[in-house]
Design a protein around this motif. Structure first.
Motif, PDB file in Angstrom:
ATOM      1  N   TYR A 270       3.680 -13.636  13.603  1.00 55.66           N
ATOM      2  CA  TYR A 270       4.373 -12.354  13.475  1.00 55.66           C
ATOM      3  C   TYR A 270       3.592 -11.420  12.551  1.00 55.66           C
ATOM      4  O   TYR A 270       3.450 -10.231  12.840  1.00 55.66           O
ATOM      5  CB  TYR A 270       5.800 -12.538  12.957  1.00 55.66           C
ATOM      6  CG  TYR A 270       6.769 -12.999  14.012  1.00 55.66           C
ATOM      7  CD1 TYR A 270       7.304 -12.110  14.933  1.00 55.66           C
ATOM      8  CD2 TYR A 270       7.147 -14.336  14.090  1.00 55.66           C
ATOM      9  CE1 TYR A 270       8.199 -12.528  15.901  1.00 55.66           C
ATOM     10  CE2 TYR A 270       8.039 -14.766  15.057  1.00 55.66           C
ATOM     11  CZ  TYR A 270       8.562 -13.858  15.969  1.00 55.66           C
ATOM     12  OH  TYR A 270       9.438 -14.286  16.932  1.00 55.66           O
ATOM     13  N   ASP A 271       3.082 -11.962  11.438  1.00 57.89           N
ATOM     14  CA  ASP A 271       2.292 -11.147  10.505  1.00 57.89           C
ATOM     15  C   ASP A 271       1.071 -10.541  11.188  1.00 57.89           C
ATOM     16  O   ASP A 271       0.680  -9.410  10.895  1.00 57.89           O
ATOM     17  CB  ASP A 271       1.845 -11.971   9.295  1.00 57.89           C
ATOM     18  CG  ASP A 271       2.978 -12.344   8.365  1.00 57.89           C
ATOM     19  OD1 ASP A 271       4.087 -11.759   8.482  1.00 57.89           O
ATOM     20  OD2 ASP A 271       2.766 -13.242   7.517  1.00 57.89           O
TER      21      ASP A 271
ATOM     22  N   THR B 119       5.495 -12.913  23.584  1.00 60.54           N
ATOM     23  CA  THR B 119       4.322 -12.391  22.891  1.00 60.54           C
ATOM     24  C   THR B 119       4.082 -10.925  23.213  1.00 60.54           C
ATOM     25  O   THR B 119       4.579 -10.395  24.200  1.00 60.54           O
ATOM     26  CB  THR B 119       3.045 -13.166  23.281  1.00 60.54           C
ATOM     27  OG1 THR B 119       2.615 -12.754  24.577  1.00 60.54           O
ATOM     28  CG2 THR B 119       3.261 -14.663  23.245  1.00 60.54           C
TER      29      THR B 119
END
Length: 99
Positions: A30-31, A51
């Motif tokens: 996520y980062d 995604t």
């Protein structure tokens, strides 16, 4: 864009032991901006990841680093799709796919 279906291949007790490492791995994805959503399947037989658009090879390399993969705890089914209609909240993602 991809939907990834994880199917556990080990007892749930082994999954639970690896879950903190898997959660940390998810956080990193996520980062990096790779994932849009993820969570458990119901009943708890695996998980689902949605995604952002990316090359399939890049996704395969990312999935190979998942602790569930490195510890042989899950199998992955990758489904590619091109959204043609989205909710307003996902409009930016859809525009990224269109270009």
């Amino acid at each position: 864009m991809f939907v990834v279906l994880l199917t556990y291949t080990a007892p749930i007790e082994e999954i639970d032991l690896a879950l903190p490492d898997h959660a940390e791995w998810l956080g990193k994805q996520y980062d990096h901006g790779h994932f849009l959503a993820s969570g458990r399947q119901n009943p708890r037989t695996g998980g689902v990841i949605i995604t952002r658009p990316m090359a399939r090879g890049k996704l395969d390399a990312i999935l190979a680093t998942d602790p569930f993969a490195t510890q042989h705890l899950a199998q992955y089914q990758v489904i590619e799709f091109s959204p043609t209609k989205t909710a307003p909240e996902l409009r930016l993602v859809n525009e990224a796919v269109a270009h």
